[in-house]
Design a protein around this motif. Structure first.
Motif, PDB file in Angstrom:
ATOM      1  N   TYR A  63       0.827  -1.201   0.000  1.00 39.50           N
ATOM      2  CA  TYR A  63       0.000   0.000   0.000  1.00 39.50           C
ATOM      3  C   TYR A  63       0.859   1.248   0.000  1.00 39.50           C
ATOM      4  O   TYR A  63       2.090   1.188   0.214  1.00 39.50           O
ATOM      5  N   VAL A  64       0.210   2.373  -0.239  1.00 41.31           N
ATOM      6  CA  VAL A  64       0.865   3.678  -0.240  1.00 41.31           C
ATOM      7  C   VAL A  64       0.080   4.589   0.687  1.00 41.31           C
ATOM      8  O   VAL A  64      -1.145   4.707   0.573  1.00 41.31           O
ATOM      9  N   ASN A  65       0.766   5.239   1.618  1.00 39.50           N
ATOM     10  CA  ASN A  65       0.150   6.213   2.513  1.00 39.50           C
ATOM     11  C   ASN A  65       0.515   7.629   2.058  1.00 39.50           C
ATOM     12  O   ASN A  65       1.668   7.894   1.700  1.00 39.50           O
ATOM     13  N   PHE A  66      -0.459   8.531   2.083  1.00 36.15           N
ATOM     14  CA  PHE A  66      -0.156   9.905   1.690  1.00 36.15           C
ATOM     15  C   PHE A  66      -1.200  10.866   2.248  1.00 36.15           C
ATOM     16  O   PHE A  66      -2.315  10.479   2.594  1.00 36.15           O
ATOM     17  N   LYS A  67      -0.787  12.131   2.334  1.00 35.43           N
ATOM     18  CA  LYS A  67      -1.698  13.221   2.649  1.00 35.43           C
ATOM     19  C   LYS A  67      -1.882  14.062   1.396  1.00 35.43           C
ATOM     20  O   LYS A  67      -0.947  14.257   0.621  1.00 35.43           O
ATOM     21  N   THR A  68      -3.080  14.562   1.217  1.00 30.90           N
ATOM     22  CA  THR A  68      -3.338  15.464   0.107  1.00 30.90           C
ATOM     23  C   THR A  68      -4.549  16.324   0.432  1.00 30.90           C
ATOM     24  O   THR A  68      -5.439  15.910   1.169  1.00 30.90           O
ATOM     25  N   ASN A  69      -4.546  17.524  -0.113  1.00 35.46           N
ATOM     26  CA  ASN A  69      -5.727  18.391   0.000  1.00 35.46           C
ATOM     27  C   ASN A  69      -6.578  18.334  -1.256  1.00 35.46           C
ATOM     28  O   ASN A  69      -7.490  19.142  -1.441  1.00 35.46           O
ATOM     29  N   ALA A  70      -6.272  17.375  -2.136  1.00 41.77           N
ATOM     30  CA  ALA A  70      -7.025  17.239  -3.384  1.00 41.77           C
ATOM     31  C   ALA A  70      -8.449  16.759  -3.108  1.00 41.77           C
ATOM     32  O   ALA A  70      -8.676  15.954  -2.201  1.00 41.77           O
ATOM     33  N   LYS A  71      -9.377  17.216  -3.912  1.00 44.21           N
ATOM     34  CA  LYS A  71     -10.763  16.765  -3.786  1.00 44.21           C
ATOM     35  C   LYS A  71     -11.019  15.497  -4.598  1.00 44.21           C
ATOM     36  O   LYS A  71     -11.984  14.779  -4.339  1.00 44.21           O
ATOM     37  N   GLU A  72     -10.173  15.245  -5.586  1.00 38.32           N
ATOM     38  CA  GLU A  72     -10.267  14.026  -6.368  1.00 38.32           C
ATOM     39  C   GLU A  72      -8.881  13.419  -6.502  1.00 38.32           C
ATOM     40  O   GLU A  72      -7.873  14.137  -6.606  1.00 38.32           O
ATOM     41  N   ILE A  73      -8.814  12.079  -6.478  1.00 34.56           N
ATOM     42  CA  ILE A  73      -7.562  11.352  -6.593  1.00 34.56           C
ATOM     43  C   ILE A  73      -7.709  10.370  -7.748  1.00 34.56           C
ATOM     44  O   ILE A  73      -8.664   9.585  -7.784  1.00 34.56           O
ATOM     45  N   GLN A  74      -6.799  10.430  -8.690  1.00 37.90           N
ATOM     46  CA  GLN A  74      -6.804   9.554  -9.851  1.00 37.90           C
ATOM     47  C   GLN A  74      -5.646   8.553  -9.742  1.00 37.90           C
ATOM     48  O   GLN A  74      -4.571   8.909  -9.244  1.00 37.90           O
ATOM     49  N   VAL A  75      -5.870   7.341 -10.214  1.00 32.88           N
ATOM     50  CA  VAL A  75      -4.791   6.358 -10.297  1.00 32.88           C
ATOM     51  C   VAL A  75      -4.901   5.643 -11.638  1.00 32.88           C
ATOM     52  O   VAL A  75      -5.998   5.276 -12.073  1.00 32.88           O
ATOM     53  N   ARG A  76      -3.781   5.478 -12.300  1.00 33.05           N
ATOM     54  CA  ARG A  76      -3.723   4.699 -13.530  1.00 33.05           C
ATOM     55  C   ARG A  76      -2.551   3.722 -13.426  1.00 33.05           C
ATOM     56  O   ARG A  76      -1.491   4.072 -12.891  1.00 33.05           O
ATOM     57  N   TYR A  77      -2.758   2.500 -13.949  1.00 30.42           N
ATOM     58  CA  TYR A  77      -1.726   1.476 -13.792  1.00 30.42           C
ATOM     59  C   TYR A  77      -1.961   0.330 -14.755  1.00 30.42           C
ATOM     60  O   TYR A  77      -3.046   0.193 -15.357  1.00 30.42           O
ATOM     61  N   THR A  78      -0.944  -0.496 -14.911  1.00 29.15           N
ATOM     62  CA  THR A  78      -1.045  -1.700 -15.727  1.00 29.15           C
ATOM     63  C   THR A  78      -0.651  -2.905 -14.878  1.00 29.15           C
ATOM     64  O   THR A  78       0.099  -2.789 -13.904  1.00 29.15           O
TER      65      THR A  78
END
Length: 352
Positions: A63-78
């Motif tokens: 897993y990945v832990n993070f803080k952000t003030n973003a209202k939307e979070i996008q992830v793209r991967y293969t």
């Protein structure tokens, strides 16, 4: 590391970050010799069996832990493997899961809008802006990520978080790897990590959790808060020879771990299925019960020999019922919660 960019436009571009390049993957061994998103270091490729190595490239528990003030979070991967299995959906085999915790340790969940194509995409949000919230993005349970980027609006910040505490290490089977949770956050190892608010390393190998020395060596060399050995489902058998094999493997594993980590609690776990009078398949019941009895005999032998800080999670404490599995071996989401709850009750007795 904090990423900040501000662009005054009507529709701001996405700032994409590769978590692998940032060195922020959690839930795996602290070893600089790990390639990509794998769980096992390259150094063991030549000493583990080929199926173990292949399963070690799956990302269960990472897993990945993070803080952000973003209202939307996008992830793209293969990913490199098949997206689903007959008894487990794409969202569990190949999907992601996003949770978040606040300053009081309370957990929240963010449903994702997903698209499973050559490049898989997840969109989370919109969520209420909160730069103090710590997000946790779980990777797929039964697939191998080959490339990934996390994206937030270019006027937002994202700050990755790394855990320094000693982990709970789980060595187990397909059940520990996460089969057959509907999504990664519901694998019992991930449920347990959130419940106890402690790092967990998942060394579950589908069909191949067999208490083998190369994996025991890795665990022995990793300072741990708790070590869980939950391999009996891959050591089933009713012959006297198999009973002796189970005893030999358990004894060797426990004594090696105890020599390397004298005070670390070690948990030996029964087969989670069996002892269920409402299951009509007598063959499976008998097989699972005899395997558990062989493991229990080995546990009692170790206790009589004076091995300290050794604990036993009983089948009865897990208490899977006829609604808990997809095939009387692999738990569904309801069964995963039961397993996690049983471990939590036991571990909280000696980690106070």
């Amino acid at each position: 590391m904090v990423f900040i960019c501000s662009v005054a436009t009507a529709q701001l571009p996405i700032n994409w970050i590769d978590p692998l390049n940032e060195g922020v993957l959690q839930g795996r061994l602290a070893d600089n010799d790990i390639t990509g998103y794998n769980r096992l270091p390259d150094s063991v490729k030549s000493v583990v069996r080929e199926p173990v190595w292949a399963l070690g490239t799956n990302n269960a528990g990472v897993y990945v832990n993070f803080k952000t003030n973003a209202k939307e979070i996008q992830v793209r991967y293969t990913v490199s493997g098949a997206l689903d299995m007959p008894h487990m959906p794409k969202t569990g085999v190949s999907g992601l899961d996003l949770y978040a915790s606040n300053n009081n340790g309370e957990w929240y969940w963010t449903p994702g809008d997903y698209r499973f194509k050559d490049t898989i995409t997840y969109s989370f949000g919109p969520v209420k802006e909160n730069s103090h919230r710590i997000y946790r993005l779980y990777l797929p349970l039964y697939n191998t990520v080959t490339w990934m980027e996390i994206g937030v609006s270019s006027d937002a910040t994202i700050e990755f978080q790394k855990e320094e505490e000693s982990p709970i290490i789980i060595y187990g089977t397909s059940i520990a790897q996460g089969g057959c949770a509907s999504r990664p956050g519901l694998a019992w190892s991930n449920l347990l990590g959130r419940a106890l608010n402690t790092p967990v390393i998942n060394l579950g190998f589908s069909g191949n959790g067999r208490l083998e020395k190369p994996i025991i060596d890795l665990i022995a060399n990793t300072p741990s808060r708790v070590i869980i050995l939950d391999c009996l489902p891959n050591l089933t058998g009713v012959t006297p020879e198999n009973t002796e094999r189970i005893d030999s493997l358990i004894q060797a594993a426990v004594y090696q771990l105890r020599a390397s980590q004298p005070n670390t609690p070690i948990v030996l776990t029964d087969h989670s299925s069996g002892f269920n009078k409402n299951i009509l398949d007598e063959t499976d019941n008998t097989l699972y019960e005899q395997t558990t009895q062989a493991g229990l005999a080995s546990f009692e032998k170790l206790k009589q020999a004076g091995v300290k800080n050794l604990y036993h999670l009983r089948n009865a404490d897990i208490a899977l019922d006829i609604n808990s599995t997809v095939d009387y071996a692999h738990p569904n989401d309801f069964g995963m919660v039961k397993i996690s709850d049983a471990y939590q009750r036991l571990i909280e007795q000696f980690l106070r």
